[in-house]
Design an enzyme around this catalytic site. Sequence first.
Site, PDB file in Angstrom:
ATOM      1  N   LYS A  77       0.879  -1.168  -0.141  1.00  0.00           N
ATOM      2  CA  LYS A  77      -0.210   0.002  -0.057  1.00  0.00           C
ATOM      3  C   LYS A  77       0.864   1.209   0.027  1.00  0.00           C
ATOM      4  O   LYS A  77       1.950   1.315   0.594  1.00  0.00           O
ATOM      5  CB  LYS A  77      -0.894  -0.226   1.272  1.00  0.00           C
ATOM      6  CG  LYS A  77      -1.959   1.099   1.314  1.00  0.00           C
ATOM      7  CD  LYS A  77      -2.681   0.898   2.565  1.00  0.00           C
ATOM      8  CE  LYS A  77      -3.714   1.908   2.706  1.00  0.00           C
ATOM      9  NZ  LYS A  77      -4.861   1.484   3.564  1.00  0.00           N
ATOM     10  N   SER A  82      -9.791   1.130   2.418  1.00  0.00           N
ATOM     11  CA  SER A  82      -8.862   2.012   1.887  1.00  0.00           C
ATOM     12  C   SER A  82      -7.925   1.297   1.079  1.00  0.00           C
ATOM     13  O   SER A  82      -7.279   1.816   0.277  1.00  0.00           O
ATOM     14  CB  SER A  82      -8.470   3.042   2.709  1.00  0.00           C
ATOM     15  OG  SER A  82      -7.541   2.375   3.678  1.00  0.00           O
ATOM     16  N   SER A  89      -9.949  -1.313   6.722  1.00  0.00           N
ATOM     17  CA  SER A  89      -9.570  -0.968   5.187  1.00  0.00           C
ATOM     18  C   SER A  89      -8.954  -2.336   4.736  1.00  0.00           C
ATOM     19  O   SER A  89      -8.619  -2.303   3.299  1.00  0.00           O
ATOM     20  CB  SER A  89      -8.398   0.158   5.357  1.00  0.00           C
ATOM     21  OG  SER A  89      -9.362   1.150   5.312  1.00  0.00           O
TER      22      SER A  89
HETATM   23  N1  GLN Z   1     -13.460   3.138   6.113  1.00  0.00           N
HETATM   24  C1  GLN Z   1     -12.783   3.576   7.551  1.00  0.00           C
HETATM   25  C2  GLN Z   1     -12.488   4.884   7.444  1.00  0.00           C
HETATM   26  O1  GLN Z   1     -12.744   5.665   6.443  1.00  0.00           O
HETATM   27  C3  GLN Z   1     -11.496   2.955   7.864  1.00  0.00           C
HETATM   28  C4  GLN Z   1     -10.509   3.225   7.128  1.00  0.00           C
HETATM   29  C5  GLN Z   1      -9.227   2.473   7.392  1.00  0.00           C
HETATM   30  O2  GLN Z   1      -9.454   1.215   8.152  1.00  0.00           O
HETATM   31  N2  GLN Z   1      -7.974   2.889   7.388  1.00  0.00           N
HETATM   32  O3  GLN Z   1     -11.892   5.497   8.361  1.00  0.00           O
END
Ligand code: GLN
Length: 474
Positions: free
Chosen positions: A75, A150, A174
């Site tokens: 990532k 994400s 994410s």
């Molecule tokens: N979708 C969640 C957020 O927007 C989780 C994001 C993540 O795990 N980095 O915060």
Amino acid sequence: MNKNFSEISMELKSGQTSCKTLVDGYLKNIESKKNLNAFITVFDKEKLAKRSEFVDSKINSKSAGKLAGLVVAAKDAIVVRDERNTSGSKILENYISPYDATVIERLEKEDAIIIGKANMDEFAMGSSNENSAYGNVLNPLDTSRVPGGSSGGSVVAVAAGMSTVALGSETGGSVRLPASFCGVVGLKPTYGRISRYGLSAFASSFDQIGPIGNNVEDTALLTEIIAGLDTLDSTCADVPVPHYKDHLNKSVKGLRIGIPKEYFGQGLDKEIESSIRSTMDKLSREGAEIVDVSLPNTEYGIATYYILVTAEASSNLARYDGIRYTHRSQEAKTIAETYVKSRSEAFGEEVKRRIMLGTYVLSAGYYEAYYKKAQKVRTLIKNDFVNVFSKNIDCLLAPTSPTVAFKFGEKTKDPLSMYLSDVYTVNINIAGNPALSVPCGTNSENMPIGIQVISKAFDETMCFRVGHAIEKLV
Ligand code: GLN
């Protein structure tokens, strides 16, 4: 291309293939599936060729590490020395990292090959990968749908055969959410299990790097290599890392598997529910005992999560000031303008929304009402998990997501509905426990469904063991 690493490794050792051939194959795939937009940076061909030849020579001289020939996508929030690290943001557009993240160092030490940096929601804020400054990532199974976020780029790299495995990161789902949307396996490890050194910070008391694979075995192997104490991250725990593979084939007979009733309420798609229940039945036929349990504070998870992570994000992102790192506004004439204009120009909408929310909940007038209260609720949610595991429960099973992958644009106009995609994942991050999302079927439109195995802190072994059983049963 979707072979297990153990098969690939055998082919490498017997000379049937080479790292060079393997990497070239992945690069071709990356090129031909460019439309999926899974990568922000693919590493230089020559550099990759050199690295592959180096690992090939080690394989030939029988001095190769455990991951020789494992091709990994990282990532774009996990730094690799001398490579660009954007975190999905324009503010880091030209930032080149002078060092390796601990996880990268550990992978390379075992002769893995990092192929590039995967696309992601800006600073890991998002559930659909529609918040990247480098464009949307598409779901390889249906390009009109989101891949989940994400860590969408990392998951798509694995699902579409552009790398063998990948690293993502989790703050609230994410890794697990995109894994469930694209039909692959993804782990959110226990908080403190894997070093965060070299991971761009979003919310430090939540962030964890999470391994992603096409199967449980690859995911477990990846975890085993990168987990464990790191003196460069003071929150990284000194807990021994087991040899997970030894536990994968243990039967589930006699295990007590809890089903938290709060995860099966309103909002859960009917087809997902029936797929989860049929997986439970299969485990029960294998001799597992299915037990109804309750995590009574579940409903407060989303609110608690979005207060705490925005507070932490507003503080973490203060370092991007237009002075250090990359983007600096050309319009600014004073230092104050440099801060304001650089940040206004280079942060996306979601990041700005969260900085404002976080600043608000930390402000003198509202700190007690929001931030402090959310910290107390965090303890209640954590205690729900402690209580349930104190009653002889080995693991919990729940859906990973209330829906399958949704269409682009479906939730972008309504942040709250987007936040609700994380309703089954965030509480596990709030509590710090590990959870593994494994595919357990598809719906009538042929989109994958994910089930998560949640276990006690530092018992990733249980996640992998039950996850592996599910993988064999479905
Ligand atoms: N979708 C969640 C957020 O927007 C989780 C994001 C993540 O795990 N980095 O915060």
